[in-house]
Design a protein around this motif. Structure first.
Motif, PDB file in Angstrom:
ATOM      1  N   THR A  42      -0.385  23.558  -0.673  1.00  0.00           N
ATOM      2  CA  THR A  42      -0.424  25.010  -0.460  1.00  0.00           C
ATOM      3  C   THR A  42       0.461  25.696  -1.494  1.00  0.00           C
ATOM      4  O   THR A  42       1.619  25.297  -1.707  1.00  0.00           O
ATOM      5  CB  THR A  42       0.047  25.371   0.952  1.00  0.00           C
ATOM      6  N   GLU A  58      -4.404  27.354   0.124  1.00  0.00           N
ATOM      7  CA  GLU A  58      -4.476  25.920   0.353  1.00  0.00           C
ATOM      8  C   GLU A  58      -5.611  25.335  -0.492  1.00  0.00           C
ATOM      9  O   GLU A  58      -6.729  25.846  -0.490  1.00  0.00           O
ATOM     10  CB  GLU A  58      -4.726  25.599   1.833  1.00  0.00           C
ATOM     11  N   SER A 118      -1.206  32.943   0.571  1.00  0.00           N
ATOM     12  CA  SER A 118      -1.060  31.519   0.845  1.00  0.00           C
ATOM     13  C   SER A 118      -2.384  30.845   0.520  1.00  0.00           C
ATOM     14  O   SER A 118      -3.411  31.142   1.143  1.00  0.00           O
ATOM     15  CB  SER A 118      -0.679  31.288   2.308  1.00  0.00           C
ATOM     16  N   ARG A 129      -7.645  21.715  -1.141  1.00  0.00           N
ATOM     17  CA  ARG A 129      -7.870  20.386  -0.586  1.00  0.00           C
ATOM     18  C   ARG A 129      -8.829  19.603  -1.488  1.00  0.00           C
ATOM     19  O   ARG A 129      -9.854  20.121  -1.923  1.00  0.00           O
ATOM     20  CB  ARG A 129      -8.448  20.491   0.824  1.00  0.00           C
ATOM     21  N   SER A 170      -4.030  17.597   0.346  1.00  0.00           N
ATOM     22  CA  SER A 170      -4.047  19.051   0.144  1.00  0.00           C
ATOM     23  C   SER A 170      -2.651  19.524  -0.231  1.00  0.00           C
ATOM     24  O   SER A 170      -1.657  18.814  -0.041  1.00  0.00           O
ATOM     25  CB  SER A 170      -4.523  19.769   1.405  1.00  0.00           C
TER      26      SER A 170
END
Length: 731
Positions: free
Chosen positions: A311, A391, A389, A393, A309
């Motif tokens: 960010t 993220e 933010s 994955r 992942s």
């Protein structure tokens, strides 16, 4: 609508054509055989040519739509000049063109050696009827131009003149492929004064379609060697309003039902399909008092292996007012496993909350097994406080990798204290690169989109185009070129964070409708040069155009002078001076038979004329007209050239206008006259005429359209226009 009968749906680009038509006038038109003819077409040109099924009883044509896959129609001519030296047939086919498509064309008509004399038709002993002057088959490979929804017609609705009668040109999802066929014959009308012509001098067209399942339209274009408009193509059949004519064919759908152009179907697109360009069809637009902002993420791209992942952080743009639209875009490329491209298997978290994309677009960075690239779009109801933010994955197994390139945030805010804006957004995912080994050349590696909202150019104070893409970090020049209508910016991209961004001022390149954006690759695939185009945003701000604003600040009215070439056997040029406007307008001269209900002027009358302006937003400050009168008419009526004048009626009385007698050429004397307003005019003569008539020579000026002037006084506009017209005549 007509096209509903064949189930037309939004189209995607196929591998036909690829050359963007550079404008609506003054360019070299590419013909079906690869040769070119100069497409001049600066104004007018919609009255002389027609498409008809019966040239003898209906020479002015009609609008015909048929389901017959073979048939006959004619290209006729009724203009005052009486002839065209060469005819061009335009064929426009809607949607994707099958590989086995074929159109057989056979054209017959009269041929002659073009005369070097201005407006002089051939004589009966100079012409020859050629049966089958053109016989050929048009296939998919003959279509050279990129799809478009308009036909070129000079300043007649530039970029928005329909291809067929009743067309909604604003529907950018309905493009046509076009091809232009030189028929190797001319067209002769009744004003050629030649009797006994077969089909009254019209060009006979015999056609037959094979493997054709959509919709096609035929249009007529005329080329002349010597005319008031100069040498080139400057005429086509009218397809808007009264006097329209055209011929259209509805294709035969294959077994299984109607097929919408571009609707796809299972196919192997070949090794090069992923690197040739396509069209962004996902679009949105809106109007609001406010502003638009676009920000991108920072940092380098991140490689995501299966289970990994990363960010991204992004700070929303500051601004006042209410958020009306906010869309977050994330960009991924190079998705593959064991050297075989696969769709990315990603999940997303925004500020700790799981989110799913509202739209996803993908493409391959090469052939059918090449890595996959993707654009994800997330529509946001509001912007959270502080930063974002995100993220990302990769949920696939180890060995399934992709690269997270970064992202962008587009925000539209409403603020009543700010000017009105029109924003248009096109999004997608299109990987383009030059790959000559696989048949993808620079003209093929182009992404295209058309912004089709109507614009009043006199109310646009500013315009900016933003284009977002991704590419290798090593690119310092962005590896791409951006075009907007007839403008192009090579190396337009700069690196902005982890993505490529072009920010361009497009105010002076705007069209009233159908503003075309092209984004082309400048790198070779072998050099790792794959450009992935993601987003295009056009923002126009309501206001006063720059030059007009300067005039307003000084307390003066900015003026403009524009010259027109006129498709009329008597009047060859008209120059108009009026308050500056950016929207196109057209000068139209019409012959009339009488003085309009009043008494005719004293003396001899050669011609009544009516001048009007189409699209002008203000009355003209001055006019200048150039016209020709046969020397024999002058002599037969006992007149000298100095006795001839242009006249208009004031308070029921005819008054002569200042008129300049020029040189005699090809049996006619050229005159230029000044007028202060639109009117019914008469060209006439009376011995010892009291008009201000002179044979003085006029100094030419440097161009056909002068720069804006500030409130010229007296006769200055007319004098400038007069000089302008003399310059045009001499050159």
């Amino acid at each position: 609508m007509l096209l509903a009968a064949v189930c037309i749906a939004p189209a995607v680009a196929d591998d036909v054509g690829g050359i963007t038509m550079p404008g609506t006038s003054n360019f070299d038109l590419i013909l079906s055989d690869g040769m070119t003819k100069f497409f001049k077409f600066e104004g007018g040109g919609l009255n002389a040519l027609h498409v008809t099924t019966d040239p003898e009883s209906e020479p002015y044509g009609q609008v015909t739509t048929t389901e017959e896959q073979s048939g006959v129609f004619y290209l006729s001519e009724t203009g005052g000049r009486g002839f065209f030296d060469d005819m061009i047939l335009m064929v426009a086919v809607n949607g994707a063109i099958p590989d086995d498509f074929a159109l057989h064309i056979r054209a017959s008509g009269y041929r002659w050696t073009p005369t070097p004399v201005l407006n002089m038709p051939p004589t009966a002993d100079q012409i020859e009827y050629v049966d089958g002057a053109y016989e050929g088959t048009i296939t998919k490979d003959n279509f050279k131009y990129s799809p478009q929804t308009w036909k070129p017609a000079g300043n007649n609705l530039p970029g928005a003149y329909p291809i067929y009668y009743g067309q909604d040109v604003s529907d950018g999802s309905n493009p046509f492929h076009t091809v232009y066929i030189d028929l190797n014959v001319g067209n002769i009308g009744k004003n050629s004064q030649i009797d006994g012509l077969k089909d009254l001098g019209a060009v006979k067209i015999e056609y037959e379609f094979e493997n054709f399942g959509t919709f096609a339209a035929f249009n007529s274009y005329g080329w002349c060697n010597q005319s008031n408009q100069g040498q080139g193509i400057s005429w086509t059949n009218r397809i808007v309003g009264e006097g329209s004519s055209g011929y259209a064919v509805i294709g035969t759908a294959p077994q299984g039902g109607d097929v919408a152009p571009g609707s796809g179907g299972d196919s192997d697109t070949g090794a090069s399909s992923g690197l040739s360009g396509s069209e962004f069809t996902e679009q949105e637009s809106g109007e609001v008092n406010g502003h638009v902002a676009l920000v991108t993420t920072n940092g380098a791209p991140v490689l995501l292996d299966g289970g990994g992942s990363a960010t991204l952080s992004l700070v929303p743009p500051s601004g006042t007012g209410t958020v009306k639209k906010a869309t977050l875009y994330l960009f991924v490329d190079g998705s593959k496993q064991d050297d075989r491209g696969i769709d990315p298997a990603l999940i997303f978290t925004l500020n700790g909350r799981s989110v799913s994309p509202d739209r996803t677009a993908t493409d391959r960075e090469g052939g059918k097994d090449a890595p996959v690239t993707a654009t994800y779009a997330f529509d946001m109801n509001r912007l959270p406080e502080g930063g974002l933010s995100i993220e990302v994955r990769n949920t696939d197994s180890q060995g399934a990798v992709c690269t997270l390139d970064g992202g962008a945030l587009l925000v539209v805010r409403e603020d009543p204290t700010l000017p009105e804006i029109l924003w248009q957004v096109a999004e997608g995912c299109d990987a383009v690169a030059i790959d000559a080994d696989e048949g993808v050349y620079e003209e093929d590696a182009v992404t295209r989109t058309v912004f089709d909202e109507r614009l009043d150019l006199d109310c646009v104070g500013a315009a900016r185009l933003y284009v977002v893409g991704t590419g290798p970090q090593a690119w310092t020049d962005g590896g791409g070129r951006v075009g907007f209508n007839d403008r192009e910016w090579p190396g337009a991209f700069g690196r902005n964070g982890s993505v490529l961004l072009a920010d361009l001022d497009t105010a002076r390149a705007l069209l009233p409708r159908e503003n075309t954006v092209t984004i082309g690759a400048q790198k070779n695939a072998d050099d790792g040069g794959v450009l992935v185009n993601r987003l295009a945003v056009l923002v126009t701000t309501r206001g006063t155009p720059v030059s007009a604003a300067a005039g307003a600040e000084s307390g003066a009215v900015s003026m403009m002078t524009k010259a027109f070439l006129i498709d009329n056997p008597v009047v060859s040029h008209v120059s108009v001076t009026l308050p500056e406007q950016r929207a196109p307008f057209l000068a139209v001269v019409e012959d009339t038979e009488t003085a309009g209900g009043g008494a005719p002027p004293e003396g001899e009358v050669y011609r009544y004329l009516k001048l009007r302006l189409e699209g002008a937003k203000a009355e003209p400050a001055s006019l200048a007209l150039t016209f020709h009168v046969p020397s024999t008419w002058i002599a037969d009526h006992g007149l000298e050239a100095e006795d001839v004048a242009l006249m208009h009626r004031v308070g029921g009385e005819w008054q002569a206008l200042p008129t300049v007698a020029g040189e005699e050429k090809d049996g006619s004397v050229e005159f230029t006259a000044q007028a202060g307003r639109l009117s019914l005019f008469v060209i006439g003569g009376k011995a010892a005429n009291d008009a201000t008539v002179s044979d003085m020579k006029t100094t030419p000026v440097a161009s056909a359209t002068t720069a804006p002037q500030k409130s010229p006084a007296g006769w200055l506009p007319a004098v400038a226009a007069l000089a302008l017209l003399m310059f045009l005549r001499r050159h």
